[in-house]
Design an enzyme around this catalytic site. Structure first.
Site, short mmCIF file in Angstrom:
data_model
loop_
_atom_site.label_atom_id
_atom_site.label_comp_id
_atom_site.label_asym_id
_atom_site.label_seq_id
_atom_site.Cartn_x
_atom_site.Cartn_y
_atom_site.Cartn_z
N THR A 187 0.90 -1.30 -0.08
CA THR A 187 -0.01 0.08 -0.24
C THR A 187 1.09 1.36 0.05
O THR A 187 0.54 2.27 -0.91
CB THR A 187 -0.67 0.24 1.15
OG1 THR A 187 -1.62 -1.39 1.25
CG2 THR A 187 -2.06 1.27 1.09
N VAL A 193 6.82 7.32 12.43
CA VAL A 193 5.61 7.90 13.45
C VAL A 193 4.78 9.04 12.84
O VAL A 193 5.39 10.02 12.21
CB VAL A 193 6.54 8.74 14.50
CG1 VAL A 193 5.76 9.16 15.58
CG2 VAL A 193 7.70 7.74 14.99
N GLU A 232 -5.87 -3.56 10.99
CA GLU A 232 -5.48 -4.89 10.56
C GLU A 232 -6.50 -5.99 10.62
O GLU A 232 -7.20 -5.90 11.49
CB GLU A 232 -4.06 -5.25 10.79
CG GLU A 232 -3.09 -3.84 10.80
CD GLU A 232 -2.47 -3.95 9.36
OE1 GLU A 232 -2.37 -4.73 8.57
OE2 GLU A 232 -1.87 -2.66 9.22
N LYS A 245 6.66 3.90 18.68
CA LYS A 245 6.82 5.11 18.12
C LYS A 245 7.22 5.99 19.15
O LYS A 245 7.76 7.13 19.10
CB LYS A 245 5.43 5.47 17.72
CG LYS A 245 5.07 4.90 16.31
CD LYS A 245 3.22 5.18 15.93
CE LYS A 245 3.18 4.39 14.83
NZ LYS A 245 1.47 4.26 14.50
#
Lengths: 427, 427
Positions: free
Chosen positions: B14, B129, B188, B203
């Site tokens: 993607t 991030v 997901e 992150k």
């Protein structure tokens, strides 16, 4: 790319004091990387909150600009007289320049950049727009690869403070709010540049030049300040679910650029409506990154000094900084101000007598302006001063609304000229 | 500093498709500055939304990394297996690397940077991030001269979407919200990394390393996910004027670093509370710049691709990029998790019988925990499943609260283990 940047400072006022503090106070840890070599100011007598080694002080800016030991000139004089002269001298001599001077950059940014390029110097001005928000850097670096679609911003902390207070204190008028802002240090003795929207227009020119690669001068911007805003406007907006903010707006529309500065009603639930008091905010929408919002302090000693010192760091770290001129200009044509479309809030101060609503609505209707809602309240306190009739229109053009308002203002039912404010439902 | 940057892409998923789109679609105007030379992916068969010249495609990442014509490797494989191997190969060969791989940077950022320095290469990771928010760049450039005091952030769009929906739809539980997020493409198939808070912790490690110059591994972070949050929690918080957000927190306190990831009640009027659905936000407070808030899309094809391409632009424009390692490390010690102080929201699912409030409050009192408010509502629908007793405490330590909760959970009045959530009144 030197390991120690040697700085000459022009202007030992509030922002200059902040810069001196950052360059010398141990908590910032900058002393080994950036060295303050000389500081020039016409006033060497007044006591300042932040002290500087007297050996660095001079009242002669030429001595700073001509000092071969200085790499970078920080210009904090302001205006386009002496400030511009010394910036030009520095750039011609190949010295880099960092400035907070929005007026100079808005008016002469392109010419100064050409000069910088010829002199192999760099010109940075993060502090000129929304000091505590790194918006110039973001447009220069992150958005350079993207296609900016719109900018909506709150760029004047004084106006935002005034509007916030008028909202918090029902009945407080603009002048009272200005007095309070002055006492708290959020407004100048003469706040004309702020409340007229001119300060915002200058900053918007700088953002538009970078984001849309289109030079626009402040005089080309459809500009409305906040002086006409009454407490009735602010409170009526609140009741209807809106807040009034002084908005700097520009967006691409059919290959042209729509651009204006003025008060606008924005929905209370919108993110710009949450930006209160002296804070600034910039909302940018771009093709790839999508919607972004940056909020921070727009002015004040340390946020602005932080922006200046941030630019010094950029000079220290980067041989080359992408300039205004490194990408081809787009030169988007500006949409005629009369063709800009939006919904409107209009306040008519009318005599309390029959036929008033009919008169106002017929003038609107005859210009094809459709009314979405009307509120008229009784004035039980002082009926002689009339009653506010608040009308919300459906979408119309600025031109059609101006024509209708001019006609209504000529009617004998009107006790004061009408006041109109844009509605930005999308913010 | 080349005038044309030649890029090899590892990973045609993607984000890779978004990068290809930006580098080739005419509206971004990048084709003359950044050239896509090769694209590697193990799957060369599946149809993609964004097409690429088949001549560029290969299933052999080595062929990309070893191509002498390629200046920069864009790593979009993910994980620390093959991804790390190819990044190391590229850096060793002096090729610059741009990556969106938060896990790799959180775990191996320092080692990779040392490797980059040895290989005279540059390593950038803006997309790792909050893709649509240029937070790494802001910390690297604007805040490099400042002293960061605190970071509070919403870094996981999946969790934020789930919590927003549980707030909007009374009665919707976490699993229903996850299902909906999955259908809308905001989660997901296996959202464990997201809802456990692990993605957020990775992150936060990256932000903390840059902002506080202190290496912290995800395993060192006090971590709580959102799986234990019930709709009762979300709706009770709303009634009390709060919203629940998954917050990544770190701040300096007495020369140490407090750091945690977990759900927190934040006031509805606070600026982080306005960040809804899949948006991310980072609030940073620093000595000079003061409070800043950055909001944007945290994930998705184009925002993340925009961050990757923004990094490519930085490489194109800057000979040198200030790295993680260019400033001395501070190595602030981390505050023991049991010593962190805050107010708490605690939900006890108790039997509907006398003495319950007395039992809970005495266990809290015996650990010095003072109660600010208590709400217990009748369960008229299904009394057998107990009633939720919601307690708000005054400030206490994590350790004291954990001890009290453990004792309460052992009481026979409890029908489910207690659930506790921090309250961050300052956000």
């Amino acid at each position: 790319m030197s390991e120690l940047l040697k700085v000459g400072l022009l202007g030992y006022g509030t922002i200059g004091s902040g810069v001196i503090k950052m360059l010398t106070a141990p908590e910032f840890g900058l002393s080994g990387r950036i060295k303050l070599v000389k500081v020039a100011d016409t006033d060497l007598v007044s006591e300042r909150e932040v002290k500087v080694d007297p050996a660095l002080l001079t009242d002669d800016p030429d001595a700073v600009v001509n000092d071969p030991d200085i790499d970078v000139i920080v210009e904090l004089i302001g205006g386009v007289g002496a400030a511009k002269k010394y910036v030009e001298m520095a750039l011609d001599a190949g010295k880099d320049v960092v400035t907070a001077n929005k007026y100079m950059i808005a008016l002469h940014g392109d010419a100064l950049h050409e000069r910088a390029t010829r002199g192999d110097a760099r010109l940075l001005f993060e502090a000129s727009v929304a000091g505590g928000v790194p918006i110039i850097q973001v447009i220069r670096e992150q958005l350079a690869c993207d296609r900016v679609l719109s900018i909506n911003a709150i760029l004047n902390g004084t106006c935002n403070y005034i509007l916030t207070r008028m909202e918090q204190v029902p009945g407080m008028d603009g002048e009272q709010a200005v007095d309070e802002a002055r006492r708290k240090g959020f407004a100048e003795a003469d706040p004309t540049l702020d409340v007229s929207g001119m300060d915002t227009a200058q900053k918007l020119c700088i953002l538009v030049r970078k984001a849309f690669r289109t030079p626009v001068l402040p005089a080309q911007i459809d500009l409305q300040g906040i002086t006409g805003i009454s407490n009735v406007d602010v409170q009526s907006a609140l009741e209807m679910g809106y807040r009034i903010k002084l908005v700097a707006h520009s967006h691409r529309v059919n290959g042209k650029l729509e651009i204006w500065v003025g008060p606008a009603l924005i929905p209370q639930s919108g993110s710009l409506a949450q930006v209160n008091n002296e804070f600034n905010a910039v909302a940018i929408n771009s093709e790839a990154h999508g919607e972004q919002l940056f909020i921070g302090k727009g002015a004040g000693m340390m946020p602005t000094a932080g922006a200046v010192v941030g630019d010094l760091f950029t000079l220290l770290n980067h041989e080359r900084v992408p300039s205004l001129l490194s990408q081809p200009r787009l030169d988007l044509p500006v949409v005629d101000r009369n063709d800009v479309r939006c919904r409107y809030f209009a306040r008519f101060t009318v005599k309390d007598q029959p036929g008033v609503i009919a008169a106002v609505s017929s003038e609107l209707a005859s210009r094809g302006i459709s009314i979405a809602s009307v509120v008229q309240r009784e004035n039980t306190v002082d009926p002689e001063r009339g009653v506010p009739l608040v009308v919300i229109t459906h979408e119309t053009t600025v031109g059609a609304l101006a024509a209708a308002v001019a006609a209504i203002d000529h009617r004998e039912i009107m006790l004061q000229p009408a006041h109109t404010i844009r509605i930005m439902d999308s913010l």
